[in-house]
Each structure stands twice: as structure tokens, then as C-alpha cells.
Design an enzyme around this catalytic site. Structure first.
Site, PDB file in Angstrom:
ATOM      1  N   GLU A   6      48.784  41.979  39.864  1.00 34.89           N
ATOM      2  CA  GLU A   6      48.805  42.278  38.418  1.00 34.89           C
ATOM      3  C   GLU A   6      47.773  43.332  38.072  1.00 34.89           C
ATOM      4  O   GLU A   6      48.018  44.236  37.278  1.00 34.89           O
ATOM      5  CB  GLU A   6      48.550  40.989  37.618  1.00 34.89           C
ATOM      6  CG  GLU A   6      48.793  41.135  36.119  1.00 34.89           C
ATOM      7  CD  GLU A   6      47.551  41.443  35.295  1.00 34.89           C
ATOM      8  OE1 GLU A   6      47.666  41.506  34.072  1.00 34.89           O
ATOM      9  OE2 GLU A   6      46.446  41.648  35.855  1.00 34.89           O
ATOM     10  N   GLU A   7      46.592  43.205  38.677  1.00 36.31           N
ATOM     11  CA  GLU A   7      45.460  44.063  38.284  1.00 36.31           C
ATOM     12  C   GLU A   7      45.672  45.536  38.673  1.00 36.31           C
ATOM     13  O   GLU A   7      44.930  46.399  38.238  1.00 36.31           O
ATOM     14  CB  GLU A   7      44.154  43.539  38.917  1.00 36.31           C
ATOM     15  CG  GLU A   7      43.728  42.170  38.432  1.00 36.31           C
ATOM     16  CD  GLU A   7      43.281  42.142  36.981  1.00 36.31           C
ATOM     17  OE1 GLU A   7      43.268  43.208  36.326  1.00 36.31           O
ATOM     18  OE2 GLU A   7      42.960  41.051  36.505  1.00 36.31           O
TER      19      GLU A   7
HETATM   20 ZN   LIG Z   1      44.619  39.094  33.896  1.00 36.75          ZN
END
Ligand SMILES: [Zn+2]
Length: 347
Positions: free
Chosen positions: A207-208
Site C-alpha cells: 500500500e505504502e
Molecule cells: Zn496506511
């Protein structure tokens, strides 16, 4: 296992983007007792499935397993490691951090070194040190010594911070973004017990670095609606104005109207607000935020999936020393479980 015990394990585990294995193993262990089936997909998202009636909505819950960190980019002949950042980290907090270098021969402690103040020129003292002027010192006397430790270009480096309690419900640790959401998903699964809805609780990868796992997981799961459980910036520390963000720790989940990647689907928002009011669960509203979550990617999957956020206010996000209230994880799980029980009425 309590929320506190689960969060401690999840926070202390290492899972820099693209190397979420240790966190995934914990999630499999924690979700298995509450799921009919737990599967790992090709990109290594983990999906816990709770089967329901086919006539009821299928709901995806998403919490990303990865954390921001570093990756070894070069090893100098003197044995120092230079690095690239994985995800958004403020350059000003890097010097003097304790880290763990995750090599094929194990985890080795190191520190992020820089030129001491005594030998800096006057203009250097006023500047933020660029990451390419920093280095990781693992105590290796030369490149060969670092190689003998199994350290190689591409190894991930995580912050070396252990979870501690600060107050009655307040805790400090690394990677609360987003192990807090992971702990909330586990607790929500425990609380759901009986529902006609099918639930797919997903620990997502990467996600990051661009909401990557959430996109492929949502395509595979093909849900009718989705909630991302993640953290949000708490605005209750000195220097943050209410216009920047108004959420406070300990005041319940933050429900966002909009962030930079998602305008929450109105039906999803109404579903969450009405459920919180009916169940008397405290909540906070946030709007016009910078940043986004997995929900932004899930929303745009296939022909579009109505999505929303249930967020946990967290101080010092993306630093190795984040602070949150366990009450917010508990309230977020309670709201998520109640919303799932309520979903057939709304969708
Ligand atoms: Zn997050």
C-alpha cells in the site's frame, strides 16, 4: 487474544513493502479461528473468507500489512550501507534511528549515521541531511564483513522500535500504519459471529508504495462494497490546526467524507453513520484530507465498488514512534462488525 496483545505482535513484526511475510503469517494465525477459509493470492495478499448467503452482499475489508522502511542500495568498501526509502518518510527523522537490516542470514541491528555536529560547517547545521548523505552502520569493518553477514543490495531495513504502553489505553510503537488496521480487522472478524453477508477480510501488500495489492485483491474478491481500515493523522498535538485535521485519539473511528483519492460513496457513508448512531459507537468526521488509503484503489476496480474508510487517529504517522489509543481500534472493530450485520438493510 486481546487487541493489545495482537497489536504488540503485529507492530513488532517486520513488513516493509514487498516483504510482508512475517506480518502475513501473523494475520493467517490470527484470522483463521474466525474464518471458513484463509487463502493467499498471487501477489501475496492474505484473504480470510467468511461465507454467507449468496443473496446477501459480499463485503471486502482491507488493511495493508506493509510499513514504510528502507532498502539497501549500495554497500561501501568501508562496510557502510546506503539506502533508498520505501514509502513516505520525513528525511528529518532519519538520522540516529535504530534499524534492523533483514539479510538472508538473519536480522542485524544497525543505526543511521551522519556527520557529527562538531565537524559540520555552519550552513550544513541549518540544512536537513539528504538521505543520500546518510548511511547505515552495522558495525561491519568492510564490504566483505557486511557480505559475510549475508547483507546484500535489495535487503529491506525496518525501524527497530519495540511496542510499549504509555498510558491506560495509549500505546507507542512502529508501523501502526497499518498494523492498527490489521488488529482492527482481526477484532472485527471475532465480533461478527453470525451474518448472512459474505465477508472477505484482506491483509493487502504494498500500500505504502502505491495501493498495489488492494487493486488486485479487489479484482479477485469482486465484492459488492468495501471498507478500508487504516490510520489517519491525529490533529491533537501542538502545532496542528483544526483546518489541517480535527481528529483526536480516543474519540472513536474517523469516517472520512473525502480524501485525495476517494469521495466516500454516499450509501456507504450513510450506512456507517446510521450504524454508529444506532449502536451508540462514538465516531469523528473528517473531510478534505491529504493522502488516501486502499479504499481509493478498490473503489476504481472493475465497474466500481462502493467503498469507504474506517480510520484510527494516530499521532506521528510514518515515524518509528507512532501513538494511538487502543479504544479506537476497539470502536473501529465494533463499528465494522455492526455495519456488516446491518448491511442487508442498506444494500
Ligand atoms: Zn496506511
Amino acid at each position: 487474544m486481546s487487541v493489545n496483545e495482537n497489536l504488540e505482535k503485529l507492530s513488532n513484526a517486520m513488513g516493509v513493502s514487498g516483504r510482508e511475510g512475517e506480518v502475513r503469517e501473523l494475520m493467517i494465525k490470527m484470522m483463521t479461528p474466525y474464518a471458513d477459509e484463509v487463502v493467499v493470492d498471487k501477489l501475496e495478499n492474505v484473504i480470510a473468507v467468511k461465507k454467507g448467503k449468496s443473496s446477501s452482499p459480499k463485503i471486502m475489508l482491507a488493511a495493508h500489512m506493509d510499513e514504510v522502511g528502507l532498502m539497501v542500495k549500495t554497500i561501501s568498501k568501508e562496510g557502510y550501507l546506503q539506502f533508498a526509502k520505501m514509502g513516505g518518510i520525513d528525511d528529518r527523522i532519519l538520522p540516529a534511528q535504530k534499524v534492523m537490516v533483514l539479510s538472508r542470514k538473519g536480522a542485524f541491528p544497525g543505526i543511521i549515521g551522519s556527520k557529527p555536529q562538531h565537524v559540520q560547517k555552519e550552513d550544513e547545521r541549518k540544512k536537513v541531511i539528504a538521505p543520500d548523505e546518510l548511511f547505515i552502520d552495522v558495525g561491519a569493518e568492510c564490504k566483505e564483513a557486511a557480505s559475510a553477514m549475508g547483507i546484500a543490495v535489495g535487503d529491506m531495513v525496518g525501524f527497530d522500535v519495540k511496542y510499549v504502553s504509555l498510558g491506560k489505553d495509549v500505546v507507542m510503537g512502529k508501523a501502526f500504519d497499518n498494523r492498527a488496521g490489521c488488529a482492527a480487522i482481526v477484532e472485527a472478524l471475532r465480533l461478527i459471529q453470525k451474518t448472512d453477508c459474505s465477508v472477505c477480510a484482506v491483509g493487502t501488500v504494498q500500500e505504502e508504495v502505491g495501493l498495489r495489492g488492494a487493486g488486485t485483491a479487489a479484482f479477485g474478491v469482486d465484492p459488492d462494497l468495501a471498507l478500508a481500515l487504516d490510520v489517519t493523522v491525529a490533529g491533537d498535538t501542538p502545532g496542528i490546526r483544526e483546518i489541517d485535521t480535527s481528529t483526536k485519539i480516543g474519540k472513536g473511528p474517523a469516517l472520512s467524507i473525502s480524501d485525495s483519492g476517494l469521495i466516500t460513496h454516499p450509501k456507504v457513508l450513510r450506512w456507517l453513520l446510521e450504524t454508529a448512531e444506532e449502536e451508540k459507537i462514538p465516531f469523528q468526521i473528517e473531510a478534505g484530507l491529504m493522502g488516501s488509503t486502499d479504499a481509493a484503489r478498490i473503489y476504481l476496480t472493475r465497474q466500481g465498488i462502493p467503498s469507504g474508510n474506517v480510520s484510527i487517529a494516530t499521532r506521528y504517522i510514518h515515524s518509528p514512534v507512532a501513538v494511538l489509543s487502543l479504544k479506537d481500534i476497539e470502536y473501529s472493530a465494533k463499528l465494522t462488525a455492526a455495519a456488516i450485520r446491518n448491511a442487508s438493510k442498506h444494500f
